[in-house]
Design an enzyme around this catalytic site. Structure first.
Site, PDB file in Angstrom:
ATOM      1  N   ARG A 106       0.858  -1.188   0.000  1.00 36.33           N
ATOM      2  CA  ARG A 106       0.000   0.000   0.000  1.00 36.33           C
ATOM      3  C   ARG A 106       0.895   1.239   0.000  1.00 36.33           C
ATOM      4  NH1 ARG A 106      -2.486  -3.480   3.587  1.00 36.33           N
ATOM      5  NH2 ARG A 106      -4.620  -4.034   3.008  1.00 36.33           N
ATOM      6  N   ARG A 134      -0.738  -1.235  -6.477  1.00 40.25           N
ATOM      7  CA  ARG A 134      -1.065  -2.470  -5.735  1.00 40.25           C
ATOM      8  C   ARG A 134      -1.978  -3.368  -6.567  1.00 40.25           C
ATOM      9  NH1 ARG A 134      -1.277  -4.599  -0.375  1.00 40.25           N
ATOM     10  NH2 ARG A 134      -3.316  -5.371   0.256  1.00 40.25           N
ATOM     11  N   HIS A 153      -6.453 -10.433   2.433  1.00 38.17           N
ATOM     12  CA  HIS A 153      -7.892 -10.345   2.160  1.00 38.17           C
ATOM     13  C   HIS A 153      -8.630 -11.485   2.842  1.00 38.17           C
ATOM     14  CE1 HIS A 153      -7.455  -7.792  -1.768  1.00 38.17           C
ATOM     15  NE2 HIS A 153      -7.341  -7.064  -0.675  1.00 38.17           N
ATOM     16  N   TYR A 163     -10.998  -7.155  -6.337  1.00 32.79           N
ATOM     17  CA  TYR A 163      -9.994  -6.131  -6.063  1.00 32.79           C
ATOM     18  C   TYR A 163      -9.035  -5.942  -7.234  1.00 32.79           C
ATOM     19  CZ  TYR A 163      -6.232  -3.832  -3.454  1.00 32.79           C
ATOM     20  OH  TYR A 163      -5.268  -2.969  -3.009  1.00 32.79           O
TER      21      TYR A 163
END
Length: 182
Positions: free
Chosen positions: A40, A133, A156, A165
């Site tokens: 991130r 990401r 996750h 995602y």
């Protein structure tokens, strides 16, 4: 908050790399770290030279999840990082701000850098810092087809969250099913 896309075409990734390399090696390497680690933005910006110098793994406590994370630095990225940090102090931020010396690149500035590079490269998709990401995730999945491993890498809760995602949407599923034949 606007949802951003992964960069699905490798040619588009190369275009952004070329634009960033022309403007600043720091910005180029910032993008390389993002798309090759899946970190991130909050974790990338906190990295210091000592976190990567002479190391084969990056170990950190994720800002968002507070979980410890350890992952290998691939050989190409390791080589580029070693070249980049040669003359930097261990306690310096890896991606230091040009304006405020001694401080890391700011999140908003990182967003502007990536958006400008994407526009210059002619990309029309929604780009943000999280694009790095998601790009990592998309291409990791394309190469490995291992959604369980990617789910662990991203912390996750389920494979369906990870697939959504990284942008594996209905069109991609439909195209795959159209080509599938026994």
């Amino acid at each position: 908050m606007t949802t951003v896309d992964p960069i699905r075409k490798k040619n588009d990734i190369f275009k952004i790399k070329a634009v960033l390399m022309e403007s600043s090696y720091r910005d180029y390497l910032f993008f390389e770290v993002g798309i090759n680690t899946g970190l991130r933005i909050s974790d990338i910006l906190k990295l210091k030279v000592a976190d990567v110098k002479g190391k084969y793994h990056i170990e950190l406590k994720e800002q968002k999840t507070k979980k410890l994370k350890k992952f290998r630095i691939n050989s190409v990225l390791k080589s580029e990082l070693e070249e980049y940090i040669k003359l930097k102090n261990d306690d310096s931020y890896l991606f230091e701000s040009f304006k405020t010396k001694g401080k890391p690149l700011e999140r908003t500035r990182a967003y502007c850098i990536l958006n400008q590079a994407a526009r210059t490269a002619g990309l029309k998709m929604k780009i943000g810092t999280h694009t790095m990401r998601k790009t990592f995730g998309f291409h990791f999945y394309q190469q490995t087809k291992d959604i369980a491993l990617l789910q662990v890498l991203f912390n996750h809760s389920s494979p369906s969250v990870t697939l959504r995602y990284i942008g594996i949407d209905q069109n991609i599923l439909d195209n795959a099913m159209e080509r599938f034949l026994l």
